[in-house]
Design a protein around this motif. Structure first.
Motif, PDB file in Angstrom:
ATOM      1  N   LYS A  41      -5.215 -18.436 -39.341  1.00  0.00           N
ATOM      2  CA  LYS A  41      -5.252 -19.989 -39.545  1.00  0.00           C
ATOM      3  C   LYS A  41      -6.261 -20.818 -39.253  1.00  0.00           C
ATOM      4  O   LYS A  41      -6.772 -21.849 -40.015  1.00  0.00           O
ATOM      5  N   ALA A  42      -6.835 -20.064 -37.902  1.00  0.00           N
ATOM      6  CA  ALA A  42      -8.013 -21.078 -37.520  1.00  0.00           C
ATOM      7  C   ALA A  42      -9.295 -20.638 -38.577  1.00  0.00           C
ATOM      8  O   ALA A  42     -10.096 -21.726 -38.735  1.00  0.00           O
ATOM      9  N   PHE A  43      -9.231 -19.631 -39.004  1.00  0.00           N
ATOM     10  CA  PHE A  43     -10.411 -19.215 -40.034  1.00  0.00           C
ATOM     11  C   PHE A  43     -10.509 -20.049 -41.109  1.00  0.00           C
ATOM     12  O   PHE A  43     -11.217 -20.754 -41.723  1.00  0.00           O
ATOM     13  N   GLU A  44      -9.148 -20.306 -41.796  1.00  0.00           N
ATOM     14  CA  GLU A  44      -8.744 -21.140 -42.922  1.00  0.00           C
ATOM     15  C   GLU A  44      -9.195 -22.601 -42.499  1.00  0.00           C
ATOM     16  O   GLU A  44     -10.130 -23.182 -43.602  1.00  0.00           O
ATOM     17  N   GLU A  45      -8.789 -23.055 -41.335  1.00  0.00           N
ATOM     18  CA  GLU A  45      -9.497 -24.173 -41.170  1.00  0.00           C
ATOM     19  C   GLU A  45     -10.953 -24.592 -40.979  1.00  0.00           C
ATOM     20  O   GLU A  45     -11.337 -25.593 -41.285  1.00  0.00           O
ATOM     21  N   GLY A  46     -11.312 -23.615 -40.341  1.00  0.00           N
ATOM     22  CA  GLY A  46     -12.857 -23.467 -40.277  1.00  0.00           C
ATOM     23  C   GLY A  46     -13.555 -23.447 -41.529  1.00  0.00           C
ATOM     24  O   GLY A  46     -14.755 -24.195 -41.578  1.00  0.00           O
ATOM     25  N   VAL A  47     -12.980 -22.845 -42.428  1.00  0.00           N
ATOM     26  CA  VAL A  47     -13.734 -22.577 -43.837  1.00  0.00           C
ATOM     27  C   VAL A  47     -13.750 -24.103 -44.548  1.00  0.00           C
ATOM     28  O   VAL A  47     -14.786 -24.630 -44.830  1.00  0.00           O
TER      29      VAL A  47
END
Length: 75
Positions: free
Chosen positions: A32-38
């Motif tokens: 989830k954090a990676f998706e938000e970071g992208v």
């Protein structure tokens, strides 16, 4: 994220990277954090591209003047 500022988005991206590098969150939270970071990275990239195009418009003058032209950011 439409009204978000570059600096705010960059700060959030930095916080996400720290959380991911920390290794203390679960796989699901990491995804989830990676998706938000992208999303934040893409937003920042678009804003930097827009700024670069604005600078190019100003630097195109050959007679030494800095006359502004309308700038329409791509959506």
């Amino acid at each position: 994220m439409a009204t978000e500022k570059f600096e705010t988005s960059l700060k959030k991206l930095e916080e996400i990277v720290k959380r991911l590098e920390g290794g203390s969150i679960s796989l699901e939270e990491s995804l989830k954090a990676f998706e938000e970071g992208v999303k934040h990275a893409a937003f920042c990239s678009r804003k930097l591209d827009e700024a670069e195009r604005r600078v190019e418009v100003l630097l195109k003058r050959k007679d030494g003047t800095f006359d502004r032209e309308p700038f329409e950011p791509e959506e």
